[in-house]
Design a protein around this motif. Structure first.
Motif, PDB file in Angstrom:
ATOM      1  N   TYR A 139       0.846  -1.207   0.000  1.00  0.00           N
ATOM      2  CA  TYR A 139       0.000   0.000   0.000  1.00  0.00           C
ATOM      3  C   TYR A 139       0.873   1.244   0.000  1.00  0.00           C
TER       4      TYR A 139
ATOM      5  N   GLY B  90      -1.121   3.879  -2.265  1.00  0.00           N
ATOM      6  CA  GLY B  90      -2.559   3.719  -2.103  1.00  0.00           C
ATOM      7  C   GLY B  90      -3.350   3.685  -3.398  1.00  0.00           C
ATOM      8  N   ARG B  91      -2.678   3.377  -4.511  1.00  0.00           N
ATOM      9  CA  ARG B  91      -3.371   3.346  -5.801  1.00  0.00           C
ATOM     10  C   ARG B  91      -2.992   2.106  -6.604  1.00  0.00           C
TER      11      ARG B  91
ATOM     12  N   LYS C 114      -4.673   3.322 -11.505  1.00  0.00           N
ATOM     13  CA  LYS C 114      -4.453   4.441 -10.562  1.00  0.00           C
ATOM     14  C   LYS C 114      -5.657   4.753  -9.681  1.00  0.00           C
ATOM     15  N   SER C 115      -6.624   3.831  -9.645  1.00  0.00           N
ATOM     16  CA  SER C 115      -7.758   4.046  -8.742  1.00  0.00           C
ATOM     17  C   SER C 115      -7.289   3.836  -7.304  1.00  0.00           C
ATOM     18  N   LYS C 116      -7.970   4.499  -6.374  1.00  0.00           N
ATOM     19  CA  LYS C 116      -7.558   4.428  -4.977  1.00  0.00           C
ATOM     20  C   LYS C 116      -7.861   3.055  -4.376  1.00  0.00           C
TER      21      LYS C 116
END
Length: 229
Positions: free
Chosen positions: A48, A53-54, A59-61
């Protein structure tokens, strides 16, 4: 790493059962783009941080709750390893802590405690007590007592769900005398009161809002296991 790995697996179990997917056969993938994750993308906590965090592809969270549960589970694993050393008790304590974390998290997010989680926790609690040499009949007695108390609270106030009542039975399984049962019961309400007051002061909640009680019951058991058992 053991605690984080178990937490990561249980997160997959919880997520996929909500979607009706097989959690044993299917490979881990991004929830947004369905990209199959590589080994280095599944290292608890560190992946993470490394990926910021993506998802590395779209590239989504990645949900912050995944990072928090892995970090908390890893920290508790260290605590129990320090307490019991490398033993079967450590393993069961870690397993119990992971299930407790997810029971609290799911209840907080959905207001529902799943029976399957309670059954898994029940099994781990009984095995934990057996390896500690605790009389199971005694723990069942206190389980029945707390079950009855929570059922009365549920029946009279309607402020709890039946999931909390059955969870109350499992709370009692960790007690071997009246004092311990009282401590576990009392602390669940103390944690609920403290955090509720903080949330009200922060204007995140109002005195009229309903609260999920599962997280505070989980906190009470974890506190008891660390400082009393």
């Amino acid at each position: 790493m053991i605690g984080g790995s178990i937490s990561s697996f249980y997160h997959v179990f919880v997520t996929r059962r909500e979607k009706g997917e097989n959690f044993l056969i299917s490979r881990s993938k991004c929830d947004n783009c369905n990209k199959v994750l590589k080994c280095y993308e599944m290292i608890p906590v560190f992946s993470y941080l490394f990926l910021k965090g993506r998802c590395s592809n779209c590239k989504s969270k990645i949900g912050l709750d995944k990072f928090i549960t892995e970090l908390l589970s890893s920290t508790l694993a260290l605590v129990f390893f320090y307490k019991y050393g490398f033993s079967i008790l450590t393993i069961f304590a870690i397993l119990i802590s992971v299930v407790l974390i997810f029971i609290g998290l799911v209840d907080l997010k959905t207001g529902y405690i799943h029976n399957i989680d309670l059954i898994i926790l029940l099994i781990f609690a009984v095995l934990y007590n057996l390896f500690l040499g605790i009389n199971i009949v005694t723990t069942l007695k206190y389980g029945a007592i707390l079950f009855a108390i929570f059922f009365i609270i549920y029946f009279v106030t309607k402020m709890m769900g039946l999931g909390d009542v059955f969870f109350g039975f499992i709370l009692g399984l960790f007690a071997i005398n009246n004092l311990e049962a009282f401590i576990i019961f009392k602390n669940s309400f103390i944690f609920a009161a403290i955090i509720s007051i903080i949330l009200i002061l922060m204007k995140r909640k109002t005195p009229k809002d309903e609260i999920a009680f599962g997280p505070y019951m989980s906190m009470s058991i974890l506190y008891f296991l660390i400082f009393y058992r």
